[in-house]
Design a protein around this motif. Structure first.
Motif, mmCIF file in Angstrom:
data_model
loop_
_atom_site.group_PDB
_atom_site.id
_atom_site.type_symbol
_atom_site.label_atom_id
_atom_site.label_comp_id
_atom_site.label_asym_id
_atom_site.label_seq_id
_atom_site.Cartn_x
_atom_site.Cartn_y
_atom_site.Cartn_z
ATOM 1 N N PRO A 50 0.817 -1.228 0.000
ATOM 2 C CA PRO A 50 0.000 0.000 0.000
ATOM 3 C C PRO A 50 0.846 1.271 0.000
ATOM 4 O O PRO A 50 0.501 2.255 -0.656
ATOM 5 N N GLU A 51 1.971 1.245 0.732
ATOM 6 C CA GLU A 51 2.836 2.425 0.774
ATOM 7 C C GLU A 51 3.468 2.702 -0.593
ATOM 8 O O GLU A 51 3.582 3.851 -1.010
ATOM 9 N N ILE A 52 3.876 1.638 -1.295
ATOM 10 C CA ILE A 52 4.473 1.801 -2.619
ATOM 11 C C ILE A 52 3.434 2.339 -3.604
ATOM 12 O O ILE A 52 3.712 3.254 -4.397
ATOM 13 N N THR A 53 2.221 1.791 -3.558
ATOM 14 C CA THR A 53 1.161 2.268 -4.452
ATOM 15 C C THR A 53 0.876 3.748 -4.215
ATOM 16 O O THR A 53 0.762 4.539 -5.164
ATOM 17 N N ALA A 54 0.777 4.129 -2.948
ATOM 18 C CA ALA A 54 0.528 5.535 -2.621
ATOM 19 C C ALA A 54 1.703 6.410 -3.053
ATOM 20 O O ALA A 54 1.513 7.531 -3.551
ATOM 21 N N ALA A 55 2.908 5.892 -2.880
ATOM 22 C CA ALA A 55 4.089 6.663 -3.260
ATOM 23 C C ALA A 55 4.146 6.878 -4.775
ATOM 24 O O ALA A 55 4.568 7.946 -5.238
ATOM 25 N N ARG A 56 3.724 5.872 -5.553
ATOM 26 C CA ARG A 56 3.669 6.060 -7.012
ATOM 27 C C ARG A 56 2.704 7.194 -7.364
ATOM 28 O O ARG A 56 2.999 8.030 -8.241
ATOM 29 N N GLY A 57 1.568 7.210 -6.689
ATOM 30 C CA GLY A 57 0.612 8.287 -6.941
ATOM 31 C C GLY A 57 1.197 9.645 -6.604
ATOM 32 O O GLY A 57 1.003 10.622 -7.351
ATOM 33 N N THR A 58 1.921 9.720 -5.491
ATOM 34 C CA THR A 58 2.549 10.978 -5.093
ATOM 35 C C THR A 58 3.611 11.393 -6.108
ATOM 36 O O THR A 58 3.688 12.565 -6.503
ATOM 37 N N ALA A 59 4.430 10.438 -6.531
ATOM 38 C CA ALA A 59 5.481 10.742 -7.508
ATOM 39 C C ALA A 59 4.877 11.242 -8.816
ATOM 40 O O ALA A 59 5.350 12.226 -9.405
ATOM 41 N N ASP A 60 3.823 10.582 -9.288
ATOM 42 C CA ASP A 60 3.190 10.988 -10.549
ATOM 43 C C ASP A 60 2.589 12.388 -10.444
ATOM 44 O O ASP A 60 2.728 13.211 -11.350
ATOM 45 N N GLU A 61 1.910 12.647 -9.319
ATOM 46 C CA GLU A 61 1.316 13.970 -9.136
ATOM 47 C C GLU A 61 2.401 15.048 -9.032
ATOM 48 O O GLU A 61 2.250 16.158 -9.551
ATOM 49 N N LEU A 62 3.496 14.705 -8.383
ATOM 50 C CA LEU A 62 4.616 15.643 -8.275
ATOM 51 C C LEU A 62 5.147 16.007 -9.661
ATOM 52 O O LEU A 62 5.352 17.191 -9.971
ATOM 53 N N LEU A 63 5.353 14.998 -10.502
ATOM 54 C CA LEU A 63 5.862 15.253 -11.851
ATOM 55 C C LEU A 63 4.865 16.064 -12.671
ATOM 56 O O LEU A 63 5.254 16.933 -13.460
ATOM 57 N N ARG A 64 3.580 15.783 -12.491
ATOM 58 C CA ARG A 64 2.553 16.566 -13.198
ATOM 59 C C ARG A 64 2.580 18.026 -12.751
ATOM 60 O O ARG A 64 2.500 18.940 -13.578
ATOM 61 N N ARG A 65 2.701 18.239 -11.441
ATOM 62 C CA ARG A 65 2.721 19.608 -10.920
ATOM 63 C C ARG A 65 3.928 20.383 -11.451
ATOM 64 O O ARG A 65 3.859 21.593 -11.674
ATOM 65 N N LEU A 66 5.021 19.675 -11.626
ATOM 66 C CA LEU A 66 6.245 20.302 -12.130
ATOM 67 C C LEU A 66 6.218 20.501 -13.644
ATOM 68 O O LEU A 66 7.035 21.254 -14.186
ATOM 69 N N GLY A 67 5.317 19.788 -14.322
ATOM 70 C CA GLY A 67 5.299 19.828 -15.779
ATOM 71 C C GLY A 67 6.379 18.974 -16.408
ATOM 72 O O GLY A 67 6.762 19.205 -17.556
ATOM 73 N N TRP A 68 6.863 17.976 -15.664
ATOM 74 C CA TRP A 68 7.930 17.105 -16.173
ATOM 75 C C TRP A 68 7.304 15.938 -16.941
ATOM 76 O O TRP A 68 7.274 14.797 -16.473
ATOM 77 N N GLN A 69 6.812 16.230 -18.135
ATOM 78 C CA GLN A 69 6.110 15.215 -18.924
ATOM 79 C C GLN A 69 7.035 14.072 -19.344
ATOM 80 O O GLN A 69 6.613 12.913 -19.418
ATOM 81 N N TYR A 70 8.285 14.396 -19.629
ATOM 82 C CA TYR A 70 9.230 13.336 -20.008
ATOM 83 C C TYR A 70 9.455 12.380 -18.843
ATOM 84 O O TYR A 70 9.529 11.156 -19.022
ATOM 85 N N GLY A 71 9.527 12.935 -17.624
ATOM 86 C CA GLY A 71 9.670 12.083 -16.444
ATOM 87 C C GLY A 71 8.475 11.182 -16.246
ATOM 88 O O GLY A 71 8.616 10.010 -15.878
ATOM 89 N N LEU A 72 7.268 11.704 -16.507
ATOM 90 C CA LEU A 72 6.066 10.879 -16.412
ATOM 91 C C LEU A 72 6.083 9.758 -17.427
ATOM 92 O O LEU A 72 5.704 8.618 -17.148
ATOM 93 N N LYS A 73 6.544 10.078 -18.636
ATOM 94 C CA LYS A 73 6.594 9.077 -19.708
ATOM 95 C C LYS A 73 7.555 7.949 -19.349
ATOM 96 O O LYS A 73 7.282 6.775 -19.589
ATOM 97 N N LEU A 74 8.691 8.304 -18.755
ATOM 98 C CA LEU A 74 9.715 7.301 -18.433
ATOM 99 C C LEU A 74 9.444 6.586 -17.116
ATOM 100 O O LEU A 74 10.026 5.534 -16.857
ATOM 101 N N GLY A 75 8.584 7.166 -16.273
ATOM 102 C CA GLY A 75 8.399 6.696 -14.905
ATOM 103 C C GLY A 75 8.496 5.212 -14.662
ATOM 104 O O GLY A 75 9.322 4.766 -13.857
ATOM 105 N N PRO A 76 7.685 4.382 -15.346
ATOM 106 C CA PRO A 76 7.681 2.956 -15.027
ATOM 107 C C PRO A 76 9.026 2.247 -15.194
ATOM 108 O O PRO A 76 9.261 1.218 -14.562
#
Length: 216
Positions: A100-126
């Motif tokens: 559960p902590e990892i799943t929540a952390a992925r959500g936090t990381a994705d939202e962080l990248l979205r807030r920053l506008g780091w679209q390339y980071g979102l694309k590479l994330g997985p």
């Protein structure tokens, strides 16, 4: 230059240079006789990089060889070559189970990248090793009930963006694409201890400013 001069100019013992040659961390020199070879400035640059990886970064030879293979991959464009070389550096392992902590952390990381506008980071994330490290770090903060929300991490991420710009400003001071890729890898390894030490010095300074005993 001959091997002895390469050793003198680089500060690397001849025995160590021969070892790097055997392990394919250093390209062979231009053969001039059956027993002698000529070396150039590219060998001096490569020796600096190898020393950064092996001696400072404490990287195993096999891992250093993988990084150097990415550095030399001229089939990639400049952006991808820089990314592949840094990507090949050792990273902490990615999450191995979906708690559960990892799943929540992925959500936090994705939202962080979205807030920053780091679209390339979102694309590479997985598949990005750095993304996996971020998820693990956020999950560890959550497990121990320390601040781990997007708002908590956002100031650090914005500073990281400024650091990335400073990094690439330094890299662009080198003339050729090959030198720039080598510099990107070496500076990643060599500047991380600088960043850690500066952060700790800055925290000591800020703590003194905020919390020092009133001596008056």
């Amino acid at each position: 230059m001959r091997l002895a001069e390469l050793s003198e100019r680089s500060g690397v013992p001849t025995a160590t240079i021969k070892y790097y040659l055997r392990e394919r961390l250093l390209p062979p020199g231009e053969r001039i006789t059956t027993t002698k070879a000529e070396y150039g400035d590219t060998h001096l640059r490569r020796l600096r990089l190898v020393r950064a990886l092996v001696q400072v970064g404490k990287m195993p030879v096999a891992a250093a060889r993988e990084v150097l293979a990415a550095v030399e991959d001229e089939s990639l464009d400049h952006h991808m070559r820089l990314g592949a070389a840094v990507w090949a550096l050792p990273h902490d392992p990615a999450p191995t189970e979906e708690t559960p902590e990892i799943t929540a952390a992925r959500g936090t990381a994705d939202e962080l990248l979205r807030r920053l506008g780091w679209q390339y980071g979102l694309k590479l994330g997985p598949v990005s090793p750095a993304y996996g490290m971020l998820v693990n770090a956020l999950a560890a903060l959550a497990r121990l009930s320390y601040p781990h929300t997007v708002e908590n991490v956002l100031p650090y991420a914005r500073i990281a963006g400024e650091l990335a710009a400073a990094d690439l400003d330094l890299v662009e001071e080198y003339e050729t694409p090959a030198e720039q890729v080598e510099a990107a890898v070496a500076l990643t390894v060599l500047l991380e201890p600088v960043l850690l030490s500066l952060r700790r010095l800055a925290e000591a300074e800020e703590s003194h400013r905020r919390f020092r005993a009133d001596s008056s």
